[in-house]
Motif scaffolding. Structure first.
Motif, mmCIF file in Angstrom:
data_model
loop_
_atom_site.group_PDB
_atom_site.id
_atom_site.type_symbol
_atom_site.label_atom_id
_atom_site.label_comp_id
_atom_site.label_asym_id
_atom_site.label_seq_id
_atom_site.Cartn_x
_atom_site.Cartn_y
_atom_site.Cartn_z
ATOM 1 N N ALA A 52 33.707 41.178 37.378
ATOM 2 C CA ALA A 52 32.719 41.444 36.337
ATOM 3 C C ALA A 52 31.491 40.566 36.520
ATOM 4 O O ALA A 52 30.360 41.004 36.266
ATOM 5 C CB ALA A 52 33.340 41.214 34.960
ATOM 6 N N SER A 53 31.683 39.328 36.984
ATOM 7 C CA SER A 53 30.554 38.437 37.265
ATOM 8 C C SER A 53 29.686 39.010 38.386
ATOM 9 O O SER A 53 28.455 38.967 38.315
ATOM 10 C CB SER A 53 31.062 37.049 37.659
ATOM 11 O OG SER A 53 31.842 36.478 36.638
ATOM 12 N N ALA A 54 30.336 39.552 39.409
ATOM 13 C CA ALA A 54 29.600 40.125 40.542
ATOM 14 C C ALA A 54 28.771 41.321 40.107
ATOM 15 O O ALA A 54 27.666 41.544 40.605
ATOM 16 C CB ALA A 54 30.565 40.526 41.648
ATOM 17 N N ARG A 55 29.266 42.101 39.162
ATOM 18 C CA ARG A 55 28.522 43.273 38.686
ATOM 19 C C ARG A 55 27.261 42.856 37.945
ATOM 20 O O ARG A 55 26.248 43.552 38.007
ATOM 21 C CB ARG A 55 29.403 44.126 37.775
ATOM 22 C CG ARG A 55 30.467 44.913 38.517
ATOM 23 C CD ARG A 55 31.382 45.635 37.554
ATOM 24 N NE ARG A 55 30.676 46.625 36.764
ATOM 25 C CZ ARG A 55 30.383 47.861 37.182
ATOM 26 N NH1 ARG A 55 30.750 48.244 38.384
ATOM 27 N NH2 ARG A 55 29.749 48.700 36.403
ATOM 28 N N ILE A 56 27.300 41.727 37.246
ATOM 29 C CA ILE A 56 26.098 41.240 36.573
ATOM 30 C C ILE A 56 25.111 40.704 37.589
ATOM 31 O O ILE A 56 23.903 40.931 37.498
ATOM 32 C CB ILE A 56 26.466 40.151 35.547
ATOM 33 C CG1 ILE A 56 27.203 40.779 34.369
ATOM 34 C CG2 ILE A 56 25.221 39.409 35.052
ATOM 35 C CD1 ILE A 56 27.644 39.805 33.314
ATOM 36 N N ASP A 101 33.656 39.573 27.208
ATOM 37 C CA ASP A 101 34.870 40.004 26.518
ATOM 38 C C ASP A 101 36.119 39.577 27.279
ATOM 39 O O ASP A 101 37.145 39.238 26.673
ATOM 40 C CB ASP A 101 34.858 41.517 26.313
ATOM 41 C CG ASP A 101 34.109 41.926 25.060
ATOM 42 O OD1 ASP A 101 33.792 41.036 24.254
ATOM 43 O OD2 ASP A 101 33.838 43.122 24.874
ATOM 44 N N LEU A 102 36.068 39.595 28.594
ATOM 45 C CA LEU A 102 37.199 39.097 29.386
ATOM 46 C C LEU A 102 37.438 37.612 29.116
ATOM 47 O O LEU A 102 38.582 37.160 28.971
ATOM 48 C CB LEU A 102 36.945 39.320 30.878
ATOM 49 C CG LEU A 102 37.181 40.730 31.417
ATOM 50 C CD1 LEU A 102 36.527 40.895 32.788
ATOM 51 C CD2 LEU A 102 38.674 41.052 31.500
ATOM 52 N N ILE A 103 36.364 36.852 29.033
ATOM 53 C CA ILE A 103 36.495 35.414 28.786
ATOM 54 C C ILE A 103 37.019 35.150 27.381
ATOM 55 O O ILE A 103 37.890 34.295 27.175
ATOM 56 C CB ILE A 103 35.145 34.718 29.029
ATOM 57 C CG1 ILE A 103 34.815 34.752 30.525
ATOM 58 C CG2 ILE A 103 35.156 33.287 28.503
ATOM 59 C CD1 ILE A 103 33.425 34.266 30.874
ATOM 60 N N ILE A 104 36.514 35.898 26.403
ATOM 61 C CA ILE A 104 36.992 35.752 25.022
ATOM 62 C C ILE A 104 38.469 36.126 24.928
ATOM 63 O O ILE A 104 39.260 35.460 24.252
ATOM 64 C CB ILE A 104 36.140 36.624 24.078
ATOM 65 C CG1 ILE A 104 34.717 36.079 24.008
ATOM 66 C CG2 ILE A 104 36.755 36.682 22.683
ATOM 67 C CD1 ILE A 104 33.722 37.037 23.357
#
Length: 326
Positions: free
Chosen positions: A181-185, A99-102
């Motif tokens: 957010a990438s780190a959380r994934i 959603d951040l990327i979108i």
């Protein structure tokens, strides 16, 4: 378990320090086929991850294609990928990265001659609220001040004459939250995600506790999870305690940081009597666990995860009692 092609692509992207792209492939299945003499890379993923893959700039889509064939030294990577939408939609906090990327793409698109504001502003406004709440709950700094695309339009008209300047501004605006957010994934929390309570300080502190646990690797850092959890419970107590209404059971006025007395007074008021002692005991136990971890020099990741789960559960219980969530 990722298929071998996807696993290889993820590892390749991580060596390039493109954790954003590797995290986007978390739910994906990549296949490499041929059309005539050319290779074709197909990425199958559930929405909104597939939607985010579709709106990536061309150089990022090409990088994923290169990653997919990186274990074929003589192969010429295609210039693009084919994205297919498959599986159930991923929603809730698991959708924060795509959603951040979108959202980033939407801001760039309207500012560089792509989509019109009239067509997409409603979607932008709704996503802006959701992203702001989700980032606050996750302890991720999100500093996008443009709550609507018309605000963004007025800003870029006043400050940026070129498309390049607008793209650069938006990419910098989103760089840190996308990285977080990438780190959380890549390192998901062992604690179940819950909806934000709406108490800003509580949600923010709980997000900080989750981030602390994800990053911790030593006894001192695991102890610090207990300290942050204690702060969560203090903020929670402050959110519900009213000194004019809730009287401490021992007659001692609580200090501003006395989470135990404030919470006990609140729960005794809304759930008095012997039959509700377990409800009141739940919050006491969460605070005791946080205090124990904070001072335990032999802290472990397991104890820190238990402490965070107890704190998250206490927040959820008080939130239900207060009518914040149902």
């Amino acid at each position: 378990m990722q298929d071998p092609v996807t696993h290889n692509a993820v590892r390749f992207l991580e060596t390039l320090r493109r954790s954003d792209l590797s995290a986007l492939l978390f739910h994906a299945e990549i296949t490499v086929g041929t059309t005539g003499t050319s290779l074709v890379v197909v990425v199958r993923s559930p929405r909104p991850f597939s939607d985010a893959l579709e709106v990536l700039p061309p150089h990022d889509r090409q990088r994923i294609a290169q990653a997919a064939v990186s274990n074929r030294p003589s192969a010429r990577a295609p210039a693009d990928i084919i994205v297919r939408h498959v599986g159930d939609v991923i929603d809730g906090h698991g959708a924060l990265l795509p959603d951040l990327i979108i959202h980033r793409d939407m801001m760039i698109s309207v500012a560089t001659g792509g989509r019109t504001i009239q067509d997409v502003d409603d979607y932008y406004v709704a996503r802006q609220v959701w992203i702001s709440d989700a980032c606050a709950a996750a302890g991720i700094a999100y500093e996008n001040p443009h709550n609507g695309l018309w605000e963004w339009y007025n800003f870029w008209k006043a400050h940026f004459a070129t498309y390049a300047e607008r793209r650069e501004y938006v990419r910098k605006l989103f760089a840190a939250p996308i990285a977080a957010a990438s780190a959380r994934i890549a390192s998901p929390s062992p604690v179940s995600e819950r909806e934000p309570t709406g108490w800003e300080r509580v949600d923010r502190a709980l997000g900080n506790a989750k981030t602390q646990l994800a990053r911790a690797s030593t006894e001192e850092e695991w102890q610090a999870v207990g300290l942050v959890c204690r702060e969560v419970l203090i903020s929670l107590a402050q959110a519900v305690f009213d000194p004019e209404v809730h009287q401490p059971t021992d007659g001692i006025a609580p200090s501003a940081t006395d989470a135990n007395r404030m919470t006990e007074a609140y729960l005794q008021h809304v759930f008095p009597g012997e039959s509700y002692k377990e409800v009141r005991g739940h919050a006491r136990a969460a605070l005791a666990l946080a205090l124990n971890l904070q001072h335990r020099r032999t802290a472990t990741r397991q104890l820190a995860a238990l402490c965070l789960e107890g704190t998250s559960s206490a927040v959820a219980v008080i939130s239900i009692i207060a009518g914040r969530t149902v």
